[in-house]
Design a protein around this motif. Structure first.
Motif, mmCIF file in Angstrom:
data_model
loop_
_atom_site.group_PDB
_atom_site.id
_atom_site.type_symbol
_atom_site.label_atom_id
_atom_site.label_comp_id
_atom_site.label_asym_id
_atom_site.label_seq_id
_atom_site.Cartn_x
_atom_site.Cartn_y
_atom_site.Cartn_z
ATOM 1 N N PRO A 161 6.529 47.002 81.098
ATOM 2 C CA PRO A 161 7.667 46.243 80.547
ATOM 3 C C PRO A 161 9.031 46.760 80.994
ATOM 4 O O PRO A 161 9.949 46.890 80.193
ATOM 5 C CB PRO A 161 7.477 46.393 79.031
ATOM 6 C CG PRO A 161 6.093 46.854 78.827
ATOM 7 C CD PRO A 161 5.779 47.678 80.032
ATOM 8 N N GLU A 162 9.148 47.069 82.270
ATOM 9 C CA GLU A 162 10.473 47.306 82.842
ATOM 10 C C GLU A 162 11.158 45.970 83.083
ATOM 11 O O GLU A 162 12.354 45.909 83.376
ATOM 12 C CB GLU A 162 10.359 48.092 84.144
ATOM 13 C CG GLU A 162 9.512 47.399 85.214
ATOM 14 C CD GLU A 162 9.327 48.258 86.441
ATOM 15 O OE1 GLU A 162 10.270 48.978 86.813
ATOM 16 O OE2 GLU A 162 8.230 48.224 87.020
ATOM 17 N N HIS A 163 10.383 44.896 82.979
ATOM 18 C CA HIS A 163 10.872 43.530 83.091
ATOM 19 C C HIS A 163 10.849 42.880 81.706
ATOM 20 O O HIS A 163 10.122 43.340 80.810
ATOM 21 C CB HIS A 163 9.999 42.733 84.061
ATOM 22 C CG HIS A 163 9.838 43.393 85.394
ATOM 23 N ND1 HIS A 163 10.835 43.427 86.334
ATOM 24 C CD2 HIS A 163 8.779 44.061 85.936
ATOM 25 C CE1 HIS A 163 10.410 44.084 87.405
ATOM 26 N NE2 HIS A 163 9.173 44.477 87.185
ATOM 27 N N ASP B 74 4.085 36.038 81.713
ATOM 28 C CA ASP B 74 3.685 35.171 82.825
ATOM 29 C C ASP B 74 2.750 35.911 83.782
ATOM 30 O O ASP B 74 1.791 35.321 84.319
ATOM 31 C CB ASP B 74 4.917 34.678 83.582
ATOM 32 C CG ASP B 74 5.715 33.645 82.796
ATOM 33 O OD1 ASP B 74 5.158 33.058 81.855
ATOM 34 O OD2 ASP B 74 6.908 33.445 83.117
ATOM 35 N N LEU B 75 3.015 37.198 83.992
ATOM 36 C CA LEU B 75 2.142 37.989 84.856
ATOM 37 C C LEU B 75 0.755 38.158 84.226
ATOM 38 O O LEU B 75 -0.263 38.140 84.928
ATOM 39 C CB LEU B 75 2.765 39.364 85.121
ATOM 40 C CG LEU B 75 4.055 39.372 85.948
ATOM 41 C CD1 LEU B 75 4.646 40.767 85.992
ATOM 42 C CD2 LEU B 75 3.806 38.854 87.364
ATOM 43 N N PHE C 2 4.338 46.594 72.210
ATOM 44 C CA PHE C 2 3.720 45.689 71.247
ATOM 45 C C PHE C 2 4.482 44.363 71.160
ATOM 46 O O PHE C 2 3.869 43.299 71.006
ATOM 47 C CB PHE C 2 3.613 46.358 69.880
ATOM 48 C CG PHE C 2 2.571 47.441 69.844
ATOM 49 C CD1 PHE C 2 1.226 47.119 69.791
ATOM 50 C CD2 PHE C 2 2.934 48.773 69.904
ATOM 51 C CE1 PHE C 2 0.250 48.104 69.773
ATOM 52 C CE2 PHE C 2 1.976 49.778 69.887
ATOM 53 C CZ PHE C 2 0.629 49.439 69.824
ATOM 54 N N VAL C 3 5.793 44.410 71.287
ATOM 55 C CA VAL C 3 6.556 43.157 71.372
ATOM 56 C C VAL C 3 6.124 42.390 72.619
ATOM 57 O O VAL C 3 5.901 41.173 72.587
ATOM 58 C CB VAL C 3 8.071 43.440 71.400
ATOM 59 C CG1 VAL C 3 8.850 42.158 71.676
ATOM 60 C CG2 VAL C 3 8.533 44.068 70.091
ATOM 61 N N THR C 4 5.986 43.118 73.714
ATOM 62 C CA THR C 4 5.559 42.493 74.963
ATOM 63 C C THR C 4 4.153 41.920 74.834
ATOM 64 O O THR C 4 3.872 40.801 75.300
ATOM 65 C CB THR C 4 5.622 43.523 76.106
ATOM 66 O OG1 THR C 4 6.953 44.054 76.193
ATOM 67 C CG2 THR C 4 5.244 42.891 77.427
ATOM 68 N N LEU C 5 3.246 42.660 74.202
ATOM 69 C CA LEU C 5 1.885 42.168 74.012
ATOM 70 C C LEU C 5 1.852 40.888 73.185
ATOM 71 O O LEU C 5 1.030 40.005 73.424
ATOM 72 C CB LEU C 5 1.027 43.249 73.342
ATOM 73 C CG LEU C 5 0.582 44.393 74.252
ATOM 74 C CD1 LEU C 5 0.128 45.591 73.428
ATOM 75 C CD2 LEU C 5 -0.539 43.931 75.180
#
Length: 350
Positions: free
Chosen positions: A31-33, A40-41, A65-68
Motif C-alpha cells: 500500500p505505497e499506492h 484494482d491490482l 486493513f483499510v486497504t484489505l
C-alpha cells in the motif's frame, strides 16, 4: 465411479490427487499506492489465477486493513489478509479483531499473516523487539481462541484481561501464516501454525529453510492438520532483463541490510559491501544504498528478469516449498508484472 476405479491402487490415486492440487500462488501488494489502486491490482491478480493476496504492513505506508477492506470490494474468491503484521506496533487482540473483520466482510476469505516485524523499522518507533518467537506464538494462539468466541485472559509477552470479540468470523478456522526466516521461527511455525511465509527467493536458502521446517513438522500434533510452506519471494519481472533487475535494487537493498551473516556467507556476499548498503540505509541515503546493490545481491535475494527467466526460477524454488508469494517490487509496471508473473506461473512444470 466404475468398479475398476474403486478397486484400483490407492497410492496411485492419492498421488494423482496430490498432483492435481498444485502449488499455492500468492501475491504481495504494497500500500505505497492508494487503496483503490491496490484493490484494482487485487482484482487483476484474482483474474490471473492467484490464490491469496497479502497487503503488506509498514508504518510508513497506508494501513493494510483499510486497504484489505477495499480489496474485498473488488474481488470474489481470492483469499485476503495482512502480510505481515507484527504484535509490537498493534496489540494482538486488536490484530485478531481486524483480521476477523476482514474474514467477516469477505465471506470467509480471511488469512492472518503475522511475524516479528522488521527490527530497524520498529527501532524507528522506539519499540524494542523483545522475545519475538514467543510473542508471535502467543499472538496467534490468542487470536485463535478469540475467533472461537472465547473470553481470554493472558499474561505473557503481552497482557490481555477478559478479552473477547464482538465479531463472529465465518471461517471455521482462519489460516495463520507466520513470516519466518531464522531457524527457530521456521521450526515454530511448522509445529504450531497453518503455514510459513519464508522470507527468501533463492533455492539455496529455501532448501535450508525446508530442513528447519521438517524438524518442526516432526513435533507437530496430528490434530493441527496440514501445513503449507510458501516462499515469500521478492520478484521483479518485465519484458527486458536489465529493466527488471534495476527495479529490484530497492527491495534487495533492504533485504541485504537485514541479512544475517550465515545468509551472506551462503551466497558469498562480502560482509563489508553488505555493511555499506546497511549503513547508507540507516543514514537515510537511499540512492546511495540502492546504488551499492551488486548483481550477486540481486541474484541471491530476488527473482528478477523476463517472464522466461522468472518461470525457470519459479520451477527451481518449487523444489523446496508448497507455493510462492510473488512479492515486492513485482516489476517496473505493476499491471504488466502481475500478468507476466501469472504467465511465468503457467509455464512452471508443477
Amino acid at each position: 465411479m466404475s468398479d475398476e476405479t474403486e478397486g484400483g491402487d490407492d497410492s496411485t490415486a492419492n498421488a494423482a490427487a496430490d498432483e492435481s492440487v498444485g502449488p499455492t500462488w500468492g501475491i504481495e501488494l504494497t500500500p505505497e499506492h492508494p487503496p483503490d489502486r491496490i484493490a484494482d491490482l487485487a482484482s487483476l491478480a484474482e483474474s490471473e489465477g492467484f490464490d491469496i493476496a497479502f497487503a503488506s504492513s509498514h508504518y510508513f505506508n497506508r494501513d493494510p486493513f483499510v486497504t484489505l477492506s477495499r480489496m474485498v470490494d473488488t474481488t470474489d474468491e481470492i483469499r485476503l489478509g495482512p502480510g505481515v503484521v507484527n504484535p509490537y506496533e498493534s496489540h494482538p487482540v486488536k490484530l485478531a479483531s481486524q483480521t476477523a473483520t476482514i474474514d467477516e466482510i469477505s465471506g470467509g476469505r480471511g488469512v492472518f499473516g503475522v511475524g516479528a516485524g522488521d527490527r530497524s523499522s520498529l527501532s524507528n518507533l522506539g519499540i524494542e523487539r523483545d522475545r519475538p518467537l514467543r510473542r508471535v506464538l502467543e499472538t496467534f494462539d490468542l487470536a485463535r481462541e478469540l475467533w472461537d468466541g472465547e473470553t481470554v485472559t493472558h499474561e505473557g509477552t503481552f497482557t490481555a484481561r477478559d478479552a473477547s470479540l464482538n465479531v463472529d468470523p465465518p471461517s471455521a478456522s482462519i489460516p495463520v501464516y507466520v513470516g519466518a526466516q531464522g531457524p527457530h521461527m521456521l521450526r515454530m511455525s511448522a509445529k504450531h501454525a497453518d503455514g510459513a511465509l519464508i522470507n527468501a527467493a533463492h533455492p539455496r536458502d529455501l532448501e535450508w529453510a525446508a530442513g528447519q521446517i521438517e524438524q518442526g513438522l516432526d513435533a507437530r500434533p496430528d490434530e493441527y492438520g496440514e501445513f503449507e510452506s510458501l516462499a515469500f519471494a521478492s520478484v521483479s519481472v518485465a519484458g527486458d532483463e536489465a529493466t527488471a533487475r534495476e527495479s529490484a535494487r530497492p527491495p534487495v537493498a533492504f533485504i541485504v541490510g537485514g541479512a544475517a551473516e550465515p545468509v551472506l556467507e551462503r551466497h558469498d556476499i562480502d560482509r563489508g559491501v553488505a555493511e555499506s548498503v546497511s549503513d547508507a540505509l540507516e543514514r537515510g541515503e537511499l540512492h546511495e544504498a540502492f546504488g551499492a546493490v551488486t548483481p550477486s545481491m540481486v541474484d541471491a535475494f530476488c527473482i528478477a528478469g523476463t517472464t522466461e527467466t522468472v518461470a525457470d526460477r519459479f520451477d527451481a524454488v518449487l523444489e523446496h516449498v508448497d507455493g510462492i508469494v510473488v512479492g515486492s517490487p513485482l516489476g517496473p509496471d505493476l499491471e504488466d508484472a502481475i500478468e507476466r508473473a501469472s504467465e511465468a506461473r503457467s509455464r512452471t512444470s508443477r
